[in-house]
Design a protein around this motif. Structure first.
Motif, PDB file in Angstrom:
ATOM      1  N   LEU A  39      40.479   6.377 -40.706  1.00  0.00           N
ATOM      2  CA  LEU A  39      41.719   6.139 -41.056  1.00  0.00           C
ATOM      3  C   LEU A  39      42.259   7.113 -41.351  1.00  0.00           C
ATOM      4  O   LEU A  39      43.311   8.186 -40.770  1.00  0.00           O
ATOM      5  CB  LEU A  39      41.901   4.719 -40.508  1.00  0.00           C
ATOM      6  N   ASP A  40      42.169   7.188 -43.103  1.00  0.00           N
ATOM      7  CA  ASP A  40      43.109   8.049 -43.380  1.00  0.00           C
ATOM      8  C   ASP A  40      42.929   9.283 -44.008  1.00  0.00           C
ATOM      9  O   ASP A  40      43.488  10.245 -43.880  1.00  0.00           O
ATOM     10  CB  ASP A  40      43.044   7.903 -45.421  1.00  0.00           C
ATOM     11  N   ASN A  41      41.480  10.131 -43.261  1.00  0.00           N
ATOM     12  CA  ASN A  41      41.460  11.484 -43.626  1.00  0.00           C
ATOM     13  C   ASN A  41      40.732  11.482 -42.426  1.00  0.00           C
ATOM     14  O   ASN A  41      38.692  12.295 -42.050  1.00  0.00           O
ATOM     15  CB  ASN A  41      40.911  11.558 -44.793  1.00  0.00           C
ATOM     16  N   PRO A  42      41.029  11.323 -41.501  1.00  0.00           N
ATOM     17  CA  PRO A  42      40.174  11.469 -39.823  1.00  0.00           C
ATOM     18  C   PRO A  42      39.306  12.588 -39.420  1.00  0.00           C
ATOM     19  O   PRO A  42      38.796  13.008 -39.051  1.00  0.00           O
ATOM     20  CB  PRO A  42      40.936  11.199 -38.830  1.00  0.00           C
ATOM     21  N   HIS A  43      39.963  13.364 -40.328  1.00  0.00           N
ATOM     22  CA  HIS A  43      39.136  15.307 -39.964  1.00  0.00           C
ATOM     23  C   HIS A  43      38.121  15.162 -41.398  1.00  0.00           C
ATOM     24  O   HIS A  43      37.749  16.067 -41.396  1.00  0.00           O
ATOM     25  CB  HIS A  43      40.061  16.171 -39.965  1.00  0.00           C
ATOM     26  N   PHE A  92      25.996   4.524 -49.860  1.00  0.00           N
ATOM     27  CA  PHE A  92      26.352   4.049 -50.744  1.00  0.00           C
ATOM     28  C   PHE A  92      26.911   4.311 -51.692  1.00  0.00           C
ATOM     29  O   PHE A  92      28.349   5.674 -51.213  1.00  0.00           O
ATOM     30  CB  PHE A  92      24.809   4.681 -51.859  1.00  0.00           C
ATOM     31  N   PRO A  93      28.443   4.008 -52.341  1.00  0.00           N
ATOM     32  CA  PRO A  93      29.424   3.539 -53.394  1.00  0.00           C
ATOM     33  C   PRO A  93      30.139   5.204 -53.575  1.00  0.00           C
ATOM     34  O   PRO A  93      30.688   5.740 -53.528  1.00  0.00           O
ATOM     35  CB  PRO A  93      29.447   2.644 -53.955  1.00  0.00           C
ATOM     36  N   GLU A  94      28.745   5.832 -54.203  1.00  0.00           N
ATOM     37  CA  GLU A  94      29.166   7.309 -55.164  1.00  0.00           C
ATOM     38  C   GLU A  94      29.551   8.415 -53.768  1.00  0.00           C
ATOM     39  O   GLU A  94      29.855   9.592 -54.535  1.00  0.00           O
ATOM     40  CB  GLU A  94      28.026   8.275 -56.177  1.00  0.00           C
ATOM     41  N   PHE A  95      29.242   8.302 -52.285  1.00  0.00           N
ATOM     42  CA  PHE A  95      28.491   9.328 -51.394  1.00  0.00           C
ATOM     43  C   PHE A  95      30.117   8.790 -50.673  1.00  0.00           C
ATOM     44  O   PHE A  95      30.123   9.157 -49.292  1.00  0.00           O
ATOM     45  CB  PHE A  95      27.886   9.419 -51.198  1.00  0.00           C
ATOM     46  N   ARG A  96      30.995   7.533 -50.630  1.00  0.00           N
ATOM     47  CA  ARG A  96      32.305   6.999 -50.045  1.00  0.00           C
ATOM     48  C   ARG A  96      32.917   8.322 -50.104  1.00  0.00           C
ATOM     49  O   ARG A  96      32.888   8.624 -51.424  1.00  0.00           O
ATOM     50  CB  ARG A  96      32.549   5.959 -50.227  1.00  0.00           C
ATOM     51  N   LYS A  97      34.006   8.659 -49.061  1.00  0.00           N
ATOM     52  CA  LYS A  97      35.688   8.781 -49.222  1.00  0.00           C
ATOM     53  C   LYS A  97      34.807  10.449 -49.545  1.00  0.00           C
ATOM     54  O   LYS A  97      35.689  11.728 -49.838  1.00  0.00           O
ATOM     55  CB  LYS A  97      36.497   8.776 -50.732  1.00  0.00           C
ATOM     56  N   LYS A  98      33.675  11.024 -48.826  1.00  0.00           N
ATOM     57  CA  LYS A  98      33.510  12.476 -48.464  1.00  0.00           C
ATOM     58  C   LYS A  98      33.116  12.869 -47.634  1.00  0.00           C
ATOM     59  O   LYS A  98      32.527  14.323 -46.895  1.00  0.00           O
ATOM     60  CB  LYS A  98      32.216  12.600 -50.134  1.00  0.00           C
ATOM     61  N   GLY A  99      33.520  12.062 -46.469  1.00  0.00           N
ATOM     62  CA  GLY A  99      33.486  12.722 -45.010  1.00  0.00           C
ATOM     63  C   GLY A  99      31.447  12.546 -44.518  1.00  0.00           C
ATOM     64  O   GLY A  99      31.435  12.183 -43.359  1.00  0.00           O
ATOM     65  N   ILE A 100      30.731  11.080 -45.378  1.00  0.00           N
ATOM     66  CA  ILE A 100      29.415  11.151 -44.963  1.00  0.00           C
ATOM     67  C   ILE A 100      29.679  10.102 -43.960  1.00  0.00           C
ATOM     68  O   ILE A 100      28.778  10.720 -42.877  1.00  0.00           O
ATOM     69  CB  ILE A 100      28.856  10.829 -46.397  1.00  0.00           C
ATOM     70  N   ALA A 101      30.614   9.192 -43.708  1.00  0.00           N
ATOM     71  CA  ALA A 101      30.648   8.462 -42.631  1.00  0.00           C
ATOM     72  C   ALA A 101      30.628   9.084 -40.972  1.00  0.00           C
ATOM     73  O   ALA A 101      30.228   8.962 -40.637  1.00  0.00           O
ATOM     74  CB  ALA A 101      31.326   7.016 -43.055  1.00  0.00           C
ATOM     75  N   THR A 102      31.767   9.351 -41.581  1.00  0.00           N
ATOM     76  CA  THR A 102      32.344  10.276 -40.184  1.00  0.00           C
ATOM     77  C   THR A 102      31.060  11.862 -39.706  1.00  0.00           C
ATOM     78  O   THR A 102      30.836  11.445 -38.760  1.00  0.00           O
ATOM     79  CB  THR A 102      33.897  11.415 -40.413  1.00  0.00           C
ATOM     80  N   GLU A 103      30.933  12.329 -40.759  1.00  0.00           N
ATOM     81  CA  GLU A 103      29.977  13.438 -39.715  1.00  0.00           C
ATOM     82  C   GLU A 103      28.136  13.003 -39.554  1.00  0.00           C
ATOM     83  O   GLU A 103      27.495  13.062 -38.346  1.00  0.00           O
ATOM     84  CB  GLU A 103      29.333  14.608 -41.181  1.00  0.00           C
ATOM     85  N   THR A 128      35.600   2.333 -34.707  1.00  0.00           N
ATOM     86  CA  THR A 128      36.850   2.964 -34.844  1.00  0.00           C
ATOM     87  C   THR A 128      36.461   4.378 -34.929  1.00  0.00           C
ATOM     88  O   THR A 128      37.705   5.014 -34.568  1.00  0.00           O
ATOM     89  CB  THR A 128      37.512   2.507 -36.849  1.00  0.00           C
ATOM     90  N   PHE A 129      35.746   4.789 -35.171  1.00  0.00           N
ATOM     91  CA  PHE A 129      35.584   6.397 -34.743  1.00  0.00           C
ATOM     92  C   PHE A 129      34.990   6.688 -33.622  1.00  0.00           C
ATOM     93  O   PHE A 129      35.887   7.693 -33.326  1.00  0.00           O
ATOM     94  CB  PHE A 129      34.004   6.811 -35.134  1.00  0.00           C
ATOM     95  N   ILE A 130      34.261   6.457 -32.997  1.00  0.00           N
ATOM     96  CA  ILE A 130      34.966   6.630 -31.254  1.00  0.00           C
ATOM     97  C   ILE A 130      36.126   6.380 -30.554  1.00  0.00           C
ATOM     98  O   ILE A 130      37.328   7.464 -30.262  1.00  0.00           O
ATOM     99  CB  ILE A 130      34.159   5.624 -30.172  1.00  0.00           C
ATOM    100  N   GLU A 131      37.290   4.552 -32.144  1.00  0.00           N
ATOM    101  CA  GLU A 131      38.884   5.264 -30.341  1.00  0.00           C
ATOM    102  C   GLU A 131      39.260   6.441 -31.643  1.00  0.00           C
ATOM    103  O   GLU A 131      39.757   7.108 -30.612  1.00  0.00           O
ATOM    104  CB  GLU A 131      39.382   4.026 -31.579  1.00  0.00           C
ATOM    105  N   ASN A 132      39.190   6.764 -32.739  1.00  0.00           N
ATOM    106  CA  ASN A 132      39.359   8.481 -33.397  1.00  0.00           C
ATOM    107  C   ASN A 132      38.868   9.139 -32.473  1.00  0.00           C
ATOM    108  O   ASN A 132      39.427  10.258 -33.280  1.00  0.00           O
ATOM    109  CB  ASN A 132      40.218   8.020 -34.751  1.00  0.00           C
TER     110      ASN A 132
END
Length: 154
Positions: A39-43, A92-103, A128-132
């Motif tokens: 949500l904070d960085n949807p792109h 995994f925590p060290e890979f969060r906030k890098k757009g991995i989940a989104t991609e 959440t991804f689908i809604e956005n």
């Protein structure tokens, strides 16, 4: 006297067959971190070249890997020939906030679309991804949508 509270980004309702008490579930800290990321960085999206996605059908998981290391996964069950139940994503925590989940979610949904299947979404992060990203809304099975956002309507 207080009125109903406004739904938050962490309010999700589960269908009765999910067997969550009252149809609600408390999200884990890991889940809230991934929802915040979406949500904070949807792109934000990791480059597809940053990792490979492999569908391990026997284990029921789409794995995101870098080299021989798993960095994320999206587990699922096969409901029938035409539908997957998307259960949970983890990064995994060290890979969060890098757009991995989104991609990862994007690639899984693209694969589902290419197979001509639909999904039941039991994972709040995928919901959440689908809604956005409404271009993926048509993949959600209308008879078995799964988890929904906000208060349950009677």
């Amino acid at each position: 006297m207080s009125g109903p509270t406004a739904p938050s980004r962490y309010d999700f309702e589960y269908p009765d067959e999910a067997e969550h008490p009252g149809g609600k579930s408390t999200l884990s800290q890991d889940q809230t971190v991934l929802i915040d990321e979406l949500l904070d960085n949807p792109h934000a999206s990791a480059s597809a070249a940053d990792f490979e996605v492999v569908n391990d059908q026997k284990a029921g998981i789409y794995e995101a890997t870098v080299g021989d290391r798993e960095i994320a996964g999206l587990s699922y069950n096969v409901a029938d020939d035409d539908r997957l139940v998307l259960l949970a994503i983890s990064v995994f925590p060290e890979f969060r906030k890098k757009g991995i989940a989104t991609e990862l979610i994007r690639q899984v949904l693209d694969d589902v679309r290419a197979q001509g299947k639909t999904v039941t979404v039991m994972c709040p992060i995928v919901r959440t991804f689908i809604e956005n990203n409404p271009e993926y809304a048509g993949l959600v099975d209308s008879k078995h949508p799964g988890v929904t956002k906000g208060p349950r309507r009677s």
